[in-house]
Design a protein around this motif. Structure first.
Motif, PDB file in Angstrom:
ATOM      1  N   LEU A  41      65.810  62.637  20.385  1.00 31.96           N
ATOM      2  CA  LEU A  41      64.927  63.802  20.308  1.00 31.96           C
ATOM      3  C   LEU A  41      64.195  64.021  21.630  1.00 31.96           C
ATOM      4  N   THR A  42      64.161  65.260  22.056  1.00 31.19           N
ATOM      5  CA  THR A  42      63.325  65.695  23.162  1.00 31.19           C
ATOM      6  C   THR A  42      62.344  66.688  22.567  1.00 31.19           C
ATOM      7  N   ILE A  43      61.062  66.362  22.655  1.00 28.96           N
ATOM      8  CA  ILE A  43      60.035  67.148  21.974  1.00 28.96           C
ATOM      9  C   ILE A  43      59.095  67.762  23.007  1.00 28.96           C
ATOM     10  N   GLY A  68      67.770  67.618  19.411  1.00 31.50           N
ATOM     11  CA  GLY A  68      68.369  66.303  19.265  1.00 31.50           C
ATOM     12  C   GLY A  68      69.527  66.346  18.300  1.00 31.50           C
ATOM     13  N   GLU A  69      69.720  65.232  17.605  1.00 36.06           N
ATOM     14  CA  GLU A  69      70.813  65.109  16.644  1.00 36.06           C
ATOM     15  C   GLU A  69      70.247  64.596  15.332  1.00 36.06           C
ATOM     16  N   PHE A 116      58.517  66.686  11.119  1.00 37.28           N
ATOM     17  CA  PHE A 116      58.568  66.726  12.572  1.00 37.28           C
ATOM     18  C   PHE A 116      57.164  66.669  13.164  1.00 37.28           C
ATOM     19  N   THR A 117      56.246  67.458  12.629  1.00 38.72           N
ATOM     20  CA  THR A 117      54.886  67.500  13.141  1.00 38.72           C
ATOM     21  C   THR A 117      54.176  66.175  12.946  1.00 38.72           C
ATOM     22  N   ILE A 118      54.314  65.603  11.763  1.00 39.68           N
ATOM     23  CA  ILE A 118      53.685  64.316  11.501  1.00 39.68           C
ATOM     24  C   ILE A 118      54.246  63.261  12.442  1.00 39.68           C
ATOM     25  N   LEU A 119      55.571  63.241  12.614  1.00 41.54           N
ATOM     26  CA  LEU A 119      56.199  62.295  13.525  1.00 41.54           C
ATOM     27  C   LEU A 119      55.610  62.433  14.923  1.00 41.54           C
ATOM     28  N   CYS A 120      55.509  63.657  15.400  1.00 37.38           N
ATOM     29  CA  CYS A 120      54.997  63.886  16.752  1.00 37.38           C
ATOM     30  C   CYS A 120      53.589  63.347  16.923  1.00 37.38           C
ATOM     31  N   ASP A 135      54.828  65.530  27.101  1.00 37.35           N
ATOM     32  CA  ASP A 135      55.568  66.767  27.337  1.00 37.35           C
ATOM     33  C   ASP A 135      56.452  66.634  28.557  1.00 37.35           C
ATOM     34  N   PRO A 136      57.741  66.459  28.304  1.00 41.46           N
ATOM     35  CA  PRO A 136      58.349  66.251  26.996  1.00 41.46           C
ATOM     36  C   PRO A 136      58.227  64.797  26.562  1.00 41.46           C
ATOM     37  N   MET A 137      58.313  64.605  25.263  1.00 38.88           N
ATOM     38  CA  MET A 137      58.320  63.265  24.683  1.00 38.88           C
ATOM     39  C   MET A 137      59.748  62.970  24.236  1.00 38.88           C
TER      40      MET A 137
END
Length: 159
Positions: A96-98, A131-132, A5-9, A71-73
């Motif tokens: 996804l809402t990040i 998200g899903e 998740f962190t790397i993706l962000c 924010d948000p992404m």
């Protein structure tokens, strides 16, 4: 899962900031132009300072450059195939809402100009995604399959 998740962000931050450039905001371009220098140490410091300085703009988005807010992404879909001794399968993430990625801090930046490579090390103090998901594969030798809603929380990550 939090590491993915962190790397993706962070990959999405840099990708959006660099690849979506279609406008010509003079202030941002002129700051980046000032970084060009034959002195590698100065170039690295200048680029690091640039990523720190542009952070508030990335958090809210840069309309003139078609860069969406961090924010948000929003991420429509992200796929993570894995083929290792422990896991064999693919995790799919949808809708996804990040939140929290815009608070990144740049801890290190080095360049290799001849190879056109920038190594960027950043910290993200806290991020959360809703998200899903869908997963189909094996964990060790156990078949696993699942889908549903997700909430990922990540704290103190370095990417």
């Amino acid at each position: 899962m939090a590491v993915f998740f962190t790397i993706l962000c962070f990959v999405l931050i840099v990708f959006e900031a660099v690849s979506q450039v279609t406008g010509n905001p003079k202030e941002i371009v002129s700051k980046l132009d000032k970084c060009y220098n034959d002195d590698k140490t100065q170039l690295n410091k200048c680029l690091k300072d640039f990523f720190v300085e542009i952070r508030p703009h990335l958090a809210t988005g840069i309309k003139e450059m078609n860069v969406p807010p961090l924010d948000p992404m929003f991420v429509d879909r992200a796929d993570f195939p894995e083929d290792s001794a422990l896991v064999d399968g693919t995790a799919y993430f949808y809708n996804l809402t990040i939140h929290g990625v815009g608070n990144y801090g740049v801890t290190d930046l080095t360049t290799d100009i001849p190879k056109q490579i920038i190594h960027l090390k950043a910290s993200i103090p806290s991020a959360e995604a809703d998200g899903e998901y869908n997963f189909d594969g094996t964990l060790l030798v156990l078949p696993m399959k699942g889908q549903g809603k997700l909430n990922l929380q990540d704290r103190k990550s370095v990417v």
